[in-house]
Design an enzyme around this catalytic site. Structure first.
Site, PDB file in Angstrom:
ATOM      1  N   ASN A 107       0.839  -1.210   0.000  1.00  0.00           N
ATOM      2  CA  ASN A 107       0.000   0.000   0.000  1.00  0.00           C
ATOM      3  C   ASN A 107       0.868   1.253   0.000  1.00  0.00           C
ATOM      4  O   ASN A 107       2.092   1.163  -0.036  1.00  0.00           O
ATOM      5  CB  ASN A 107      -0.949  -0.030   1.203  1.00  0.00           C
ATOM      6  CG  ASN A 107      -0.172  -0.109   2.501  1.00  0.00           C
ATOM      7  OD1 ASN A 107       0.577   0.805   2.848  1.00  0.00           O
ATOM      8  ND2 ASN A 107      -0.310  -1.228   3.200  1.00  0.00           N
TER       9      ASN A 107
ATOM     10  N   ASP B 158      -4.365  -6.424   5.019  1.00  0.00           N
ATOM     11  CA  ASP B 158      -5.421  -7.254   5.603  1.00  0.00           C
ATOM     12  C   ASP B 158      -5.591  -8.578   4.865  1.00  0.00           C
ATOM     13  O   ASP B 158      -6.190  -9.506   5.372  1.00  0.00           O
ATOM     14  CB  ASP B 158      -6.763  -6.511   5.540  1.00  0.00           C
ATOM     15  CG  ASP B 158      -6.796  -5.346   6.514  1.00  0.00           C
ATOM     16  OD1 ASP B 158      -6.468  -5.575   7.690  1.00  0.00           O
ATOM     17  OD2 ASP B 158      -7.132  -4.230   6.091  1.00  0.00           O
TER      18      ASP B 158
ATOM     19  N   LYS C  62       8.346 -18.099 -10.272  1.00  0.00           N
ATOM     20  CA  LYS C  62       7.752 -16.907 -10.865  1.00  0.00           C
ATOM     21  C   LYS C  62       6.541 -17.310 -11.722  1.00  0.00           C
ATOM     22  O   LYS C  62       6.641 -18.251 -12.518  1.00  0.00           O
ATOM     23  CB  LYS C  62       8.800 -16.199 -11.741  1.00  0.00           C
ATOM     24  CG  LYS C  62       8.284 -14.923 -12.349  1.00  0.00           C
ATOM     25  CD  LYS C  62       9.300 -14.274 -13.249  1.00  0.00           C
ATOM     26  CE  LYS C  62       8.652 -13.107 -13.976  1.00  0.00           C
ATOM     27  NZ  LYS C  62       9.448 -12.626 -15.097  1.00  0.00           N
TER      28      LYS C  62
ATOM     29  N   PHE D 277      -4.352   3.748  14.584  1.00  0.00           N
ATOM     30  CA  PHE D 277      -4.600   4.750  13.558  1.00  0.00           C
ATOM     31  C   PHE D 277      -5.770   4.272  12.706  1.00  0.00           C
ATOM     32  O   PHE D 277      -5.970   3.064  12.558  1.00  0.00           O
ATOM     33  CB  PHE D 277      -3.359   4.945  12.675  1.00  0.00           C
ATOM     34  CG  PHE D 277      -2.452   6.024  13.195  1.00  0.00           C
ATOM     35  CD1 PHE D 277      -1.729   5.814  14.363  1.00  0.00           C
ATOM     36  CD2 PHE D 277      -2.330   7.239  12.549  1.00  0.00           C
ATOM     37  CE1 PHE D 277      -0.905   6.801  14.879  1.00  0.00           C
ATOM     38  CE2 PHE D 277      -1.509   8.240  13.042  1.00  0.00           C
ATOM     39  CZ  PHE D 277      -0.789   8.022  14.208  1.00  0.00           C
TER      40      PHE D 277
ATOM     41  N   LYS E 220     -13.574   1.243  15.088  1.00  0.00           N
ATOM     42  CA  LYS E 220     -12.294   0.527  15.220  1.00  0.00           C
ATOM     43  C   LYS E 220     -11.776   0.599  16.657  1.00  0.00           C
ATOM     44  O   LYS E 220     -11.246  -0.372  17.188  1.00  0.00           O
ATOM     45  CB  LYS E 220     -11.235   1.125  14.278  1.00  0.00           C
ATOM     46  CG  LYS E 220     -11.390   0.670  12.851  1.00  0.00           C
ATOM     47  CD  LYS E 220     -10.383   1.309  11.913  1.00  0.00           C
ATOM     48  CE  LYS E 220     -10.848   1.096  10.471  1.00  0.00           C
ATOM     49  NZ  LYS E 220     -10.072   1.796   9.481  1.00  0.00           N
TER      50      LYS E 220
ATOM     51  N   LYS F 145     -11.323  -2.932  18.546  1.00  0.00           N
ATOM     52  CA  LYS F 145      -9.950  -3.377  18.799  1.00  0.00           C
ATOM     53  C   LYS F 145      -9.497  -3.097  20.239  1.00  0.00           C
ATOM     54  O   LYS F 145      -8.332  -3.275  20.559  1.00  0.00           O
ATOM     55  CB  LYS F 145      -9.005  -2.728  17.779  1.00  0.00           C
ATOM     56  CG  LYS F 145      -9.407  -3.023  16.322  1.00  0.00           C
ATOM     57  CD  LYS F 145      -8.325  -2.689  15.319  1.00  0.00           C
ATOM     58  CE  LYS F 145      -8.841  -2.814  13.889  1.00  0.00           C
ATOM     59  NZ  LYS F 145      -7.805  -2.928  12.879  1.00  0.00           N
TER      60      LYS F 145
END
Ligand code: CTP
Length: 394
Positions: free
Chosen positions: A208, A277, A287, A321, A335, A339
């Site tokens: 990301n 995730d 490959k 975060f 969240k 959590k």
């Protein structure tokens, strides 16, 4: 760092030109920089360059006519909040270690009560010489600080230890000595930063946009406040900050193991990493070759690291975060509860000049007792300050 004064001592080595960059970086932090050069330093770079960058008169000669009536080495020694010697040669170290004060720089070092930091730079053999090592050892005992040289190709062509440390690190070190707020002294702080990757085959992976900047600033702020900091970092292009234990990881599993191994001893955990995730259901050892067909990747859920530590939490303060593109507060709040966090720092990732890869962030910090603090756009370091101020304040 308004109103702070650093007296920058420049002694004569090939790395003198790098001290110019140190001045310019310190000025960006609004520090009043007063430069003292040794005579030999002026053989490498003229005082004019330092004068222009520091916007202050540069002092070389002990006996030059002062502008106002003052004994310059005493007034500078008193004015200094920190004396930073860049580069520090074997000669200046040797002089100070043996009580010799025979020019402006050595007398000012002798007369100051401020912390003195030597950023050493010299040829490897000189650096390893027992006399130099003994001198440094003696000075360390008296509380003088040293920024170790780096290894690399030296000006003389030799390869080895002796290169002046990166100017960014020198400045970071100086600012951390100037920071008087040590309210996290002795606390164990773990910070996770950067992205994780999910490998597909030996060539490809999914990741990301996280660059790790926010997490690295949090780690540095905690270090400067006296904490023992462990930074668990996914792959980033950032330099390892000094004085912080950096554990480099790549995958969700590696980050999970690194954090879980240390979680029990932690007082505060800040989880700013952007963890993947999902991962491919199968990793291909070979490959994957292209074919005329399309390619379907089957992804499976990976661990939620933060949720796991939230479940195992005892006395630790956990800060998560929330990177959101919509319904910022609602999603972050959910969240926080799911959590079992103490705080969550919510930011909108679609905003252009804040968030991923930028130097700034605009966040809302939500606490489990339902309180909410929306901050203006500010540097990531300022965000880090606010997070720790908030925890201490509550
Ligand atoms: N996090 C984690 N492990 C994951 C995903 C996220 O530890 N597998 C942590 C992040 O480090 C962050 C917080 O959880 O502190 C929230 O991350 P974010 O990506 O915003 O949320 P997700 O939980 O992944 O939820 P969603 O993707 O649905 O927004």
């Amino acid at each position: 760092m308004e109103n702070k004064c650093i007296v920058l001592g420049v002694s004569g080595g090939i790395a003198v030109y790098k001290a110019l960059d140190v001045v310019s970086r310190l000025k960006k932090h609004n520090i009043d920089v007063r430069v003292i050069m040794t005579k030999s330093a002026t053989e490498f770079v003229t005082p004019l360059s330092f004068q222009s960058l520091s916007q202050n008169q540069v002092i070389v000669d002990m006996f030059a006519e002062p502008k106002a009536f003052e004994i310059q080495h005493i007034s500078l020694a008193k004015r200094a909040d920190l004396m930073l010697i860049v580069p520090a040669t074997a000669n200046i170290i040797g002089k100070v270690a043996n009580g010799i004060a025979d020019d402006m720089l050595s007398t000012t070092i002798m007369a100051t009560k401020a912390p003195v930091v030597f950023a050493t730079a010299m040829n490897t053999n000189m650096y390893e010489n027992r006399i130099v090592q003994d001198n440094m050892c003696k000075l360390r005992k008296y509380g003088y600080k040293f920024i170790e040289p780096a290894s690399g190709r030296l000006a003389c062509g030799d390869l080895g230890k002796g290169k002046l440390q990166d100017t960014e690190i020198i400045v970071e070190y100086a600012l951390s000595v100037l920071n008087e707020n040590k309210d996290l002294q002795g606390k164990n702080v773990i910070v996770t930063a950067g992205p994780t990757i999910a490998p597909i085959d030996p060539v490809r992976f999914i990741t990301n946009r996280s660059t790790g900047k926010m997490g690295y600033e949090i780690a540095k702020e905690a270090r400067d406040r006296g904490a023992n900091v462990t930074l668990i970092s996914g792959p980033t292009n950032l330099k390892a900050p000094f004085g912080i234990e950096v554990i480099n990881v790549s995958t969700n599993e590696e980050m999970y193991n690194a954090l879980l191994n240390r979680f029990e001893e932690a007082d505060i955990v800040v989880k700013s990493a952007a963890v993947a995730d999902y991962k491919p259901s199968e990793y291909s050892e070979k490959k994957i070759k292209k074919s005329s067909q399309g390619l379907e990747l089957n992804l499976i859920r990976d661990r939620d690291i933060l949720k796991t530590i939230g479940e195992q939490k005892k006395n630790q303060i956990i800060i998560g975060f929330a990177a959101e593109s919509h319904d910022l507060i609602e999603n972050a709040q959910s969240k926080l509860e799911r959590k079992n966090l103490d705080y969550i720092v919510a930011n909108n990732i679609l905003s252009k000049d804040t968030g991923f890869g930028t130097d700034n962030n605009k966040v809302t910090i939500i606490g489990k007792e339902g309180f909410k603090l929306s901050l203006e756009k500010m540097s990531k370091r300022e965000v880090a300050k606010n997070i720790f101020d908030l925890i201490k304040g509550r």
